[in-house]
Design a protein around this motif. Sequence first.
Motif, PDB file in Angstrom:
ATOM      1  N   PHE A  45      79.435 -10.426  41.273  1.00 39.23           N
ATOM      2  CA  PHE A  45      78.762 -10.807  40.050  1.00 39.23           C
ATOM      3  C   PHE A  45      77.867  -9.754  39.448  1.00 39.23           C
ATOM      4  CE2 PHE A  45      74.846 -12.714  37.873  1.00 39.23           C
ATOM      5  CZ  PHE A  45      75.795 -13.258  36.853  1.00 39.23           C
ATOM      6  N   ALA A  46      77.804  -9.274  38.296  1.00 38.51           N
ATOM      7  CA  ALA A  46      76.947  -8.369  37.487  1.00 38.51           C
ATOM      8  C   ALA A  46      77.362  -7.055  37.837  1.00 38.51           C
ATOM      9  CB  ALA A  46      75.454  -8.547  37.659  1.00 38.51           C
ATOM     10  N   GLY A  47      78.248  -6.476  38.807  1.00 36.44           N
ATOM     11  CA  GLY A  47      78.686  -5.324  39.189  1.00 36.44           C
ATOM     12  C   GLY A  47      77.425  -4.608  39.617  1.00 36.44           C
ATOM     13  N   ALA A  48      77.274  -3.345  39.369  1.00 29.81           N
ATOM     14  CA  ALA A  48      76.215  -2.347  39.800  1.00 29.81           C
ATOM     15  C   ALA A  48      75.202  -2.187  38.647  1.00 29.81           C
ATOM     16  CB  ALA A  48      76.852  -0.704  40.096  1.00 29.81           C
ATOM     17  N   THR A  49      74.870  -3.493  37.949  1.00 34.24           N
ATOM     18  CA  THR A  49      73.730  -3.636  37.153  1.00 34.24           C
ATOM     19  C   THR A  49      72.725  -4.628  37.629  1.00 34.24           C
ATOM     20  OG1 THR A  49      74.792  -5.074  35.884  1.00 34.24           O
ATOM     21  CG2 THR A  49      75.363  -3.087  35.478  1.00 34.24           C
ATOM     22  N   LEU A  50      71.664  -4.804  36.764  1.00 42.81           N
ATOM     23  CA  LEU A  50      70.571  -5.876  37.031  1.00 42.81           C
ATOM     24  C   LEU A  50      70.920  -6.847  36.165  1.00 42.81           C
ATOM     25  CD1 LEU A  50      67.951  -6.805  38.628  1.00 42.81           C
ATOM     26  CD2 LEU A  50      66.630  -5.559  36.660  1.00 42.81           C
ATOM     27  N   ASP A  51      71.075  -7.927  36.549  1.00 43.65           N
ATOM     28  CA  ASP A  51      71.533  -9.274  35.595  1.00 43.65           C
ATOM     29  C   ASP A  51      70.389  -9.711  35.066  1.00 43.65           C
ATOM     30  OD1 ASP A  51      71.002 -12.131  37.221  1.00 43.65           O
ATOM     31  OD2 ASP A  51      71.666 -10.686  38.602  1.00 43.65           O
ATOM     32  N   GLN A  52      70.366 -10.280  34.151  1.00 43.57           N
ATOM     33  CA  GLN A  52      68.779 -10.699  33.279  1.00 43.57           C
ATOM     34  C   GLN A  52      68.348 -11.848  34.137  1.00 43.57           C
ATOM     35  OE1 GLN A  52      67.760  -9.001  30.947  1.00 43.57           O
ATOM     36  NE2 GLN A  52      69.660  -7.697  31.393  1.00 43.57           N
ATOM     37  N   GLY A  53      69.202 -12.770  34.885  1.00 43.91           N
ATOM     38  CA  GLY A  53      68.182 -13.705  35.564  1.00 43.91           C
ATOM     39  C   GLY A  53      67.429 -12.994  36.704  1.00 43.91           C
ATOM     40  N   THR A  54      68.185 -12.207  37.439  1.00 46.36           N
ATOM     41  CA  THR A  54      67.372 -11.415  38.521  1.00 46.36           C
ATOM     42  C   THR A  54      66.233 -10.816  37.950  1.00 46.36           C
ATOM     43  OG1 THR A  54      69.403 -11.656  39.677  1.00 46.36           O
ATOM     44  CG2 THR A  54      67.747  -9.909  40.229  1.00 46.36           C
ATOM     45  N   ARG A  55      66.533 -10.102  36.925  1.00 49.83           N
ATOM     46  CA  ARG A  55      65.361  -9.361  36.060  1.00 49.83           C
ATOM     47  C   ARG A  55      64.334 -10.324  35.947  1.00 49.83           C
ATOM     48  NH1 ARG A  55      65.498  -4.746  33.450  1.00 49.83           N
ATOM     49  NH2 ARG A  55      67.682  -4.785  33.183  1.00 49.83           N
ATOM     50  N   PHE A  56      64.506 -11.415  35.437  1.00 51.18           N
ATOM     51  CA  PHE A  56      63.182 -12.169  34.952  1.00 51.18           C
ATOM     52  C   PHE A  56      62.677 -12.801  36.353  1.00 51.18           C
ATOM     53  CE2 PHE A  56      61.772 -16.472  32.882  1.00 51.18           C
ATOM     54  CZ  PHE A  56      60.770 -15.566  32.322  1.00 51.18           C
ATOM     55  N   LEU A  57      63.247 -12.992  37.331  1.00 52.32           N
ATOM     56  CA  LEU A  57      62.815 -13.677  38.790  1.00 52.32           C
ATOM     57  C   LEU A  57      61.888 -12.221  39.190  1.00 52.32           C
ATOM     58  CD1 LEU A  57      62.316 -15.474  40.931  1.00 52.32           C
ATOM     59  CD2 LEU A  57      64.826 -14.734  41.854  1.00 52.32           C
ATOM     60  N   LEU A  58      62.428 -11.176  39.257  1.00 46.80           N
ATOM     61  CA  LEU A  58      61.831  -9.874  39.464  1.00 46.80           C
ATOM     62  C   LEU A  58      60.358  -9.659  39.002  1.00 46.80           C
ATOM     63  CD1 LEU A  58      64.442  -7.318  40.309  1.00 46.80           C
ATOM     64  CD2 LEU A  58      63.301  -8.417  42.071  1.00 46.80           C
ATOM     65  N   ALA A  59      60.371 -10.048  37.894  1.00 50.56           N
ATOM     66  CA  ALA A  59      59.253  -9.908  36.885  1.00 50.56           C
ATOM     67  C   ALA A  59      57.795 -10.714  37.216  1.00 50.56           C
ATOM     68  CB  ALA A  59      59.550 -10.138  35.444  1.00 50.56           C
ATOM     69  N   GLN A  60      58.298 -11.796  37.932  1.00 54.14           N
ATOM     70  CA  GLN A  60      57.299 -12.697  38.499  1.00 54.14           C
ATOM     71  C   GLN A  60      56.906 -12.319  40.018  1.00 54.14           C
ATOM     72  OE1 GLN A  60      56.629 -14.359  35.831  1.00 54.14           O
ATOM     73  NE2 GLN A  60      58.819 -13.841  35.058  1.00 54.14           N
ATOM     74  N   ALA A  61      57.392 -11.180  40.551  1.00 58.23           N
ATOM     75  CA  ALA A  61      57.144 -10.715  41.996  1.00 58.23           C
ATOM     76  C   ALA A  61      55.644 -10.738  42.406  1.00 58.23           C
ATOM     77  CB  ALA A  61      57.723  -9.535  42.283  1.00 58.23           C
ATOM     78  N   HIS A  62      54.793 -10.584  41.346  1.00 57.52           N
ATOM     79  CA  HIS A  62      53.402 -10.398  41.769  1.00 57.52           C
ATOM     80  C   HIS A  62      52.648 -11.920  41.950  1.00 57.52           C
ATOM     81  CE1 HIS A  62      53.601 -11.802  37.285  1.00 57.52           C
ATOM     82  NE2 HIS A  62      52.470 -12.205  37.456  1.00 57.52           N
ATOM     83  N   ARG A  63      53.435 -12.778  41.966  1.00 57.10           N
ATOM     84  CA  ARG A  63      53.179 -14.179  42.420  1.00 57.10           C
ATOM     85  C   ARG A  63      53.744 -14.614  43.462  1.00 57.10           C
ATOM     86  NH1 ARG A  63      52.476 -18.433  37.307  1.00 57.10           N
ATOM     87  NH2 ARG A  63      51.760 -19.526  39.330  1.00 57.10           N
ATOM     88  N   TRP A  64      54.695 -13.882  44.033  1.00 56.52           N
ATOM     89  CA  TRP A  64      55.353 -14.114  45.328  1.00 56.52           C
ATOM     90  C   TRP A  64      54.238 -14.279  46.569  1.00 56.52           C
ATOM     91  CZ3 TRP A  64      60.194 -10.615  45.479  1.00 56.52           C
ATOM     92  CH2 TRP A  64      61.101 -10.757  44.374  1.00 56.52           C
ATOM     93  N   PRO A  65      54.402 -14.820  47.451  1.00 54.67           N
ATOM     94  CA  PRO A  65      53.302 -14.873  48.566  1.00 54.67           C
ATOM     95  C   PRO A  65      53.246 -13.840  49.114  1.00 54.67           C
ATOM     96  CG  PRO A  65      55.474 -16.061  49.243  1.00 54.67           C
ATOM     97  CD  PRO A  65      55.697 -15.651  47.941  1.00 54.67           C
TER      98      PRO A  65
END
Length: 473
Positions: free
Chosen positions: A266-286
Motif C-alpha cells: 500500500f502507497a508504494g515507496a511514499t508516505l500516505d496521507q493517513g500515516t502522515r497525519f498520525l506522525l504529526a501527532q507523535a509529540h503526544r505519543w507516550p
Amino acid sequence: MSPEVDAVLARLLPYPEDGPRADGPVAVDATDRLLLDEAAALIREHPDGVVVVGDRFGALTLGALASGAHHVRTQTDAVTAEAALTANSGRAHRTLWDAHAHVAASASGTPGPGLTVHDRLEPRLFEGARVVLLQLPTSLAELTEIAEHVAQYADPAVTLFAGGRVKHMTHAMNDVLGASFAQVGASLARQKSRLLIAREPRSDVGPLTYPVTARLTDREILDAIAPRPATPPSSGAPDGPGAPATGDDGGTAPDGLTVVAHGAAFAGATLDQGTRFLLAQAHRWPDLSDVQVPPVTCTSDTLEVPAAPERPVPGMDAHPVVVDLGCGTGILATVLGLRYPHAHVLASDRSRAACDSAGATLAANGVRPAGIVRDDAGALLPIPDGSADLVLLNPPFHDRAALSTDAAHRMFATAGRVLRDGGELWTVFNTALHYRRALERAVGPTEHVAQNPRFTVTRSVRKLLTDMSVTGG
C-alpha cells in the motif's frame, strides 16, 4: 463450463464465512468463471504447467484442477486468501477428486489433483508455466511486478489470462502488460467481466522494477523519529518543529527514512496521507524512555503443571514493546524503532508484499525488529496478552476495490488483547467511518486527538476490568 467444474465451485464459501451477509463477498464471481472458461482448453493441453496468482477464495486454483490440471502452483498476497484456499480445499475435496477422475478418465495412470502454495512471487513459481490465471489487482505497481515475473521466468510460450470487472479495468493495464508482452488482447465482456490475454514475453525486458527504494525527508517523519526536548525560554534555543534534532544518545538524529516497497504494498515507496497525519501527532505519543517493565513472560499451558511459574519469552527482555499493526511498508515500525531505540518493535500485516517491504525498510534504516508477522489482523503476534505498551494503527478500509471495515474491527480487538493495562492505541482513520465507539468497546476510553478534512486520529487507553470496577466498589 463443465458440470464437474460447476460442482466444485458450488462447494466454495467466502472466508471468513460471512457469505450470508447481504454486503458480503462471493466465493466465485463472474471473473473467476470467465477465466476458467477461456483457459480450459490450454489447461487440458498443459496440465502440469498451470499457475494461479491472486486467487481470492480458491475458485481459480480448485477450478483449474477440476478442469484437468494435474498440479497447480498458486500464490496470493493476502494470508487470508491462503486460509480461504485451505478451507475450501477441504470443503470441496471429495467433489474435486470426482471431477478430476472424470476429466482424466481416458488417461491411465493420471495422478490425483495436487497444488503447491508459494509464499511470494519468485522464479520457481513460474518456471515452465504455460498457463497463468490472474485476478487483476487494482494496483498498477502490483500488476507490473506480476507481469515482469511471468515474462522473465515462465515458458516463452506462456499465455497470461488476467481478468477483472469491467468497471475497475483501465487502458493503463493494457500498457503495463504491453511493456512485458508483445501481444496483448482483450476478450469479449461477459456478465460485466473481461479478460486481458497476454502472449509472447518480450526478450528485451530489463531487470525487475520492484522492489523500489526511496528516501523520505518529510518533516512529520523527522519530528517523529527524534522528539525535540523542551528548552527553557531563557536559553534562546529553538524548540518545536524545525529545531535541531538529537538522537537518544545525544548525537544527530537521522536526516530521513529509507523506504523499500514491493508492487503490492500500500502507497508504494511514499508516505500516505493517513500515516502522515498520525506522525504529526507523535509529540503526544507516550514517553517510554523511563518505563520500567518486567520481561515479557508466559505461563505453561500444560495441565499437568497447574502452578507453573512465569518464564521469559525468548528475546523479549525488560524493555517496552511497541507494535505497528497493519504495517504496510514499515514506515511506522521504523519510526518506532528509531524513536524508541530500546523498545522491542513488532510489525504485522496480512500482505506478503507488505511484510517483505517492511523487513527491507527496517533493515535499510538499521532497525532490528523483534518480529515481522504475516497474519490476519495481528492474530499471531509473538507476545502474550497484556504485554504491549504502544500500538500504532492505520487500518485498511478496502478489500481490493470493495469497501470493507471487517479487518479494522479485528485489529481493534487485537490491540485490546495485547495492550497492557494503561497501554495506548493510536489510530488514524477516515473520519466518515466513525470508529470511536468501536475503539472504546474493544480497547478502552478513547480520546479524539486531531482531525483534518479527511482523517481523524484517536488515542485509546487500555483499561482492564477488576472486581471492584465490575461491582462499582
